[in-house]
Design an enzyme around this catalytic site. Structure first.
Site, short mmCIF file in Angstrom:
data_model
loop_
_atom_site.label_atom_id
_atom_site.label_comp_id
_atom_site.label_asym_id
_atom_site.label_seq_id
_atom_site.Cartn_x
_atom_site.Cartn_y
_atom_site.Cartn_z
N CYS A 98 0.51 -5.60 3.03
CA CYS A 98 0.04 -6.54 1.74
C CYS A 98 0.70 -5.83 0.63
O CYS A 98 0.32 -4.85 0.40
CB CYS A 98 -1.37 -6.57 1.66
SG CYS A 98 -2.16 -7.27 3.10
N LYS A 127 -5.75 -1.81 -6.20
CA LYS A 127 -5.16 -0.63 -6.43
C LYS A 127 -4.28 -0.90 -7.63
O LYS A 127 -4.11 0.00 -8.58
CB LYS A 127 -4.40 -0.24 -5.34
CG LYS A 127 -4.99 0.32 -4.04
CD LYS A 127 -4.30 0.39 -3.13
CE LYS A 127 -5.00 0.69 -1.79
NZ LYS A 127 -4.07 1.02 -0.47
N ALA A 186 0.33 -1.36 -2.49
CA ALA A 186 0.39 -2.05 -1.18
C ALA A 186 -0.63 -1.53 -0.37
O ALA A 186 -1.66 -0.61 -0.52
CB ALA A 186 1.70 -1.52 -0.38
N ASP A 187 -1.03 -2.26 0.80
CA ASP A 187 -2.05 -1.82 1.58
C ASP A 187 -1.56 -2.21 3.10
O ASP A 187 -1.10 -3.21 3.25
CB ASP A 187 -3.49 -2.42 1.42
CG ASP A 187 -4.64 -2.04 2.20
OD1 ASP A 187 -5.05 -0.49 1.80
OD2 ASP A 187 -5.02 -2.34 3.21
N GLN A 188 -2.19 -1.52 4.14
CA GLN A 188 -1.70 -1.74 5.40
C GLN A 188 -3.01 -1.68 6.09
O GLN A 188 -3.77 -0.87 6.28
CB GLN A 188 -0.98 -0.37 5.74
CG GLN A 188 -0.45 -0.59 7.20
CD GLN A 188 1.07 -1.37 7.47
OE1 GLN A 188 1.47 -2.06 6.41
NE2 GLN A 188 1.77 -1.48 8.51
#
Length: 200
Positions: free
Chosen positions: A115, A62, A78-80
């Site tokens: 993250c 991203k 970010a990633d969840q």
């Protein structure tokens, strides 16, 4: 931005309203430019035994995607991931899937892994992940239905909105609230200071 902070240009590569609010709480000026990467395709190709690596990979992709169009900015992405029994619970997107997710998570422990990544000029400057462990009450069908009708959390991993009524669903939580919401603030603040993106 207040005179207290001096900062370089920042972009948040996320369409999440919660991450937007968390970033705003830091007093930063930033643009919001969501990435166009195909998350579902990346998740499908990824090895299920390396779930933390998947989250980090998604955050990096991203950030790099947005950075190529905005080389002068520092990109925060970010990633969840919501994980139970080595399975990723993606955003349910509809009522039926949300019911299924809450049934499966009911009475059990699961993890929310946040993250993060910072990129500048297509170079990865920092990456990080943090885990919160949550245990739901045993939820009746009536409770599941009433909660979903009240909050419609169909864009939330795990089919709940912890920032709202979702807190009532849990009997135990280990980890910070901003990690559960997908943007661990103290690690991010320290990274921005250490990278001299923000000065005080």
């Amino acid at each position: 931005m207040s005179k207290f902070l001096q900062q370089k240009p920042i972009i948040l590569a996320s369409s999440s309203t919660i991450r937007h609010k968390l970033m705003k709480s830091l007093g930063l000026d930033f643009l919001v430019v969501p990435s166009n990467c195909n998350e579902e395709e990346i998740k499908t190709r990824h090895n299920s035994d390396e779930l933390v690596k998947l989250g980090i990979t998604l955050a990096k992709i991203k950030a790099l995607d947005v950075s190529q169009h905005y080389p002068e900015h520092y990109i925060i992405a970010a990633d969840q991931l919501c994980i139970a029994d080595k399975r990723v619970f993606n955003k349910p997107l509809n009522h039926q899937t949300a019911v299924s997710h809450l049934r499966e998570l009911s009475g059990k422990q699961h993890q929310q892994i946040a993250c993060l990544c910072i990129v500048k000029e297509s170079k990865i400057l920092w990456q990080y992940h943090e885990t919160a462990t949550l245990t739901l009450h045993h939820l009746s069908e009536k409770t599941i239905e009433a909660y979903l009708q009240a909050e419609k959390p169909y864009q939330s991993c795990g089919a709940y909105q912890y920032e709202g009524l979702g807190k009532w669903l849990f009997k135990e939580v280990q980890g910070s609230e901003d990690t559960i919401l997908g943007l661990p603030l103290m690690p991010l603040v320290n990274a921005l200071v250490n990278l001299k993106v923000v000065g005080i």
